[in-house]
Design a protein around this motif. Structure first.
Motif, PDB file in Angstrom:
ATOM      1  N   ILE A 318      40.726 -30.869  75.334  1.00 49.61           N
ATOM      2  CA  ILE A 318      42.030 -31.483  75.533  1.00 49.61           C
ATOM      3  C   ILE A 318      42.122 -32.773  74.718  1.00 49.61           C
ATOM      4  N   ASP A 319      43.265 -33.013  74.085  1.00 50.25           N
ATOM      5  CA  ASP A 319      43.480 -34.258  73.345  1.00 50.25           C
ATOM      6  C   ASP A 319      43.818 -35.376  74.331  1.00 50.25           C
ATOM      7  N   ILE A 320      43.261 -36.569  74.093  1.00 53.54           N
ATOM      8  CA  ILE A 320      43.460 -37.676  75.023  1.00 53.54           C
ATOM      9  C   ILE A 320      44.091 -38.859  74.304  1.00 53.54           C
ATOM     10  N   TYR A 321      45.151 -39.407  74.900  1.00 54.42           N
ATOM     11  CA  TYR A 321      45.876 -40.539  74.329  1.00 54.42           C
ATOM     12  C   TYR A 321      45.928 -41.664  75.379  1.00 54.42           C
ATOM     13  N   PHE A 322      46.133 -42.897  74.889  1.00 55.70           N
ATOM     14  CA  PHE A 322      46.141 -44.048  75.781  1.00 55.70           C
ATOM     15  C   PHE A 322      47.440 -44.834  75.643  1.00 55.70           C
ATOM     16  N   CYS A 323      47.965 -45.255  76.786  1.00 57.80           N
ATOM     17  CA  CYS A 323      49.203 -46.040  76.815  1.00 57.80           C
ATOM     18  C   CYS A 323      48.966 -47.447  76.263  1.00 57.80           C
ATOM     19  N   ASP A 324      50.054 -48.129  75.962  1.00 58.64           N
ATOM     20  CA  ASP A 324      49.976 -49.544  75.603  1.00 58.64           C
ATOM     21  C   ASP A 324      49.619 -50.342  76.854  1.00 58.64           C
ATOM     22  N   PRO A 325      49.020 -51.529  76.691  1.00 59.31           N
ATOM     23  CA  PRO A 325      48.680 -52.339  77.864  1.00 59.31           C
ATOM     24  C   PRO A 325      49.915 -52.698  78.685  1.00 59.31           C
ATOM     25  N   HIS A 326      49.758 -52.682  79.995  1.00 56.87           N
ATOM     26  CA  HIS A 326      50.815 -53.088  80.935  1.00 56.87           C
ATOM     27  C   HIS A 326      52.110 -52.316  80.706  1.00 56.87           C
ATOM     28  N   GLN A 330      55.178 -45.590  80.516  1.00 53.37           N
ATOM     29  CA  GLN A 330      54.770 -44.574  79.554  1.00 53.37           C
ATOM     30  C   GLN A 330      54.073 -43.398  80.240  1.00 53.37           C
ATOM     31  N   ARG A 331      53.794 -43.558  81.527  1.00 54.93           N
ATOM     32  CA  ARG A 331      53.283 -42.466  82.371  1.00 54.93           C
ATOM     33  C   ARG A 331      54.170 -42.378  83.609  1.00 54.93           C
ATOM     34  N   GLY A 332      55.461 -42.305  83.389  1.00 49.49           N
ATOM     35  CA  GLY A 332      56.414 -42.412  84.490  1.00 49.49           C
ATOM     36  C   GLY A 332      56.249 -41.352  85.560  1.00 49.49           C
ATOM     37  N   ILE A 333      56.022 -40.095  85.149  1.00 47.28           N
ATOM     38  CA  ILE A 333      55.889 -39.009  86.128  1.00 47.28           C
ATOM     39  C   ILE A 333      54.661 -39.242  86.999  1.00 47.28           C
ATOM     40  N   ASN A 334      53.583 -39.673  86.357  1.00 42.48           N
ATOM     41  CA  ASN A 334      52.350 -39.939  87.101  1.00 42.48           C
ATOM     42  C   ASN A 334      52.532 -41.099  88.080  1.00 42.48           C
ATOM     43  N   GLU A 335      53.225 -42.161  87.648  1.00 39.07           N
ATOM     44  CA  GLU A 335      53.459 -43.304  88.519  1.00 39.07           C
ATOM     45  C   GLU A 335      54.285 -42.895  89.739  1.00 39.07           C
ATOM     46  N   ASN A 336      55.312 -42.075  89.526  1.00 36.34           N
ATOM     47  CA  ASN A 336      56.140 -41.619  90.649  1.00 36.34           C
ATOM     48  C   ASN A 336      55.326 -40.753  91.610  1.00 36.34           C
ATOM     49  N   THR A 337      54.492 -39.903  91.047  1.00 38.64           N
ATOM     50  CA  THR A 337      53.661 -39.032  91.879  1.00 38.64           C
ATOM     51  C   THR A 337      52.666 -39.847  92.698  1.00 38.64           C
ATOM     52  N   ASN A 338      52.096 -40.887  92.090  1.00 35.74           N
ATOM     53  CA  ASN A 338      51.179 -41.749  92.834  1.00 35.74           C
ATOM     54  C   ASN A 338      51.871 -42.392  94.027  1.00 35.74           C
ATOM     55  N   GLY A 339      53.163 -42.716  93.856  1.00 33.15           N
ATOM     56  CA  GLY A 339      53.926 -43.254  94.970  1.00 33.15           C
ATOM     57  C   GLY A 339      54.042 -42.252  96.110  1.00 33.15           C
TER      58      GLY A 339
END
Length: 389
Positions: A318-326, A330-339
């Motif tokens: 799997i290809d792996i990418y990293f968001c910008d700091p803070h 940029q991972r909105g779906i993941n952030e909502n799911t964590n909620g």
């Protein structure tokens, strides 16, 4: 006396504290800077906050005449063995008179000599702080406070004092003295509230780092800007967003993986912690449960737990990418799911009590929940066919 370490306050060990401050000044993160002093990130942050972000002078250049903590430990051991003053002095490279003075001054009444209490007593006796200039000169302090309220910078204040009081040496102060009087409250001069008048408005001073000096915790990471366009428009399943939800005291965690097109969620069991090697093995095992058609890319934040991302990429394909700091958006779906997951795993709780089966049950329940973004279809309905490939 503050943070406790090895039975007494770490603040009586300026040699250890200077190791921490040297790391911070070199560009380390708090997590890395506390490693040489064998303590937690929380303790490191407390040290930083209590000092106002200003590296203390004490212990930075220890004088050779001062006994170190290690020497005091050796004195205690040899003294308990019944060695003479000359024998102890020879063992630690000091004179017998130095050993005699150490035992006389730093042994608590009614008890035997102990290295910890002796070091603390010597530390307190050596504390002879010089009063800060802005503490003793009330006229100068009032002038500095007035100029800070006008939003003048410390450099502008120091420069203006030279213009307004060219012949009055007592009305001169350096920018560094102003900064330290603001941030180091033990100096008892300027109120910390005045830091709000500075351009940054910071309550804690941040180390000054040159460009490129700060260490990158994730080697050769690939930025999110290099992801293929198909990831952004969610047209092709198999692109994931990942993160951690953290438990009580930052001691436990659960890994979360969310597929961008279908909102399908998987949870990564981390019973032994979330250091890089633990995250690597658990994440690799979880991704390998997916068919190749669903292993296109993974986007993560710049957390230190992903240091071994290259191994995960090689082992899973799997290809792996990293968001910008803070940039959590940029991972909105993941952030909502964590909620949503916090309904099952409340903040401030121990996450290690949940088994892998517990996590699979929670993920299954979440994947069976209809979503508005999916026109009230369920994630499992959209991805089930691909999972069976």
């Amino acid at each position: 006396m503050g943070v406790v370490m090895a039975g007494y306050s770490i603040y009586v060990r300026p040699d250890l504290l200077q190791l921490f401050w040297a790391g911070m000044q070199a560009g380390d993160f708090i997590t890395d800077a506390v490693v040489p002093i064998n303590t937690s990130r929380r303790t490191g942050r407390r040290i930083l906050m209590e000092a106002g972000g200003v590296r203390p002078r004490r212990g930075r250049y220890l004088k050779g005449r001062c006994l170190t903590f290690g020497q005091r430990e050796e004195v205690a051991v040899l003294r308990a063995q019944g060695c003479s003053l000359r024998q102890i002095g020879a063992a630690i490279g000091r004179s017998a008179s130095t050993v005699s003075r150490e035992l006389r001054r730093n042994t608590k009444a009614g008890s035997s000599y102990r290295a910890t209490s002796a070091h603390a007593m010597a530390y307190e006796r050596a504390s002879r702080p010089k009063p800060a200039k802005l503490h003793t000169n009330l006229v100068l302090r009032g002038k500095v406070e007035d100029d800070l309220k006008k939003k003048y910078s410390p450099e502008q204040i120091a420069g203006r004092l030279l213009v307004e009081f060219p012949d009055e040496l007592e009305m001169r102060v350096s920018p560094e003295t102003i900064y330290q009087s603001l941030y180091v409250q033990s100096r008892g001069a300027l109120k910390r509230d005045l830091t709000l008048c500075l351009r940054t408005g910071r309550a804690v001073r941040h180390p000054s780092r040159k460009t490129g000096q700060r260490k990158n915790r994730i080697p050769e990471m690939i930025n999110i800007s290099e992801r293929p366009p198909e990831v952004a428009d969610r047209s092709v399943p198999g692109h994931w967003e990942g993160d951690l939800i953290i438990g009580k005291g930052n001691q436990t965690a659960i890994g979360t993986l969310v597929e961008r097109t279908t909102n399908y969620t998987m949870l990564v069991h981390l019973p032994d912690g979330y250091k890089a090697e633990q995250m690597r093995d658990a994440l690799t095992a979880k991704i390998k449960t997916l068919p190749d058609a669903l292993r296109h890319s993974l986007t993560w934040d710049q957390g230190i737990e992903m240091q071994d991302w290259k191994t995960v990429k090689v082992d899973t394909g799997i290809d792996i990418y990293f968001c910008d700091p803070h940039s959590p958006w940029q991972r909105g779906i993941n952030e909502n799911t964590n909620g949503l997951l916090r309904q099952y795993f409340p903040k401030g709780t121990d996450l290690s009590i949940h088994s892998a089966a517990d996590l699979d049950w929670v993920a299954a329940e979440l994947n069976d929940r209809p979503r508005k973004r999916l026109e009230f279809r369920k994630p499992i309905e959209l991805i089930e066919g691909l999972l069976l490939q």
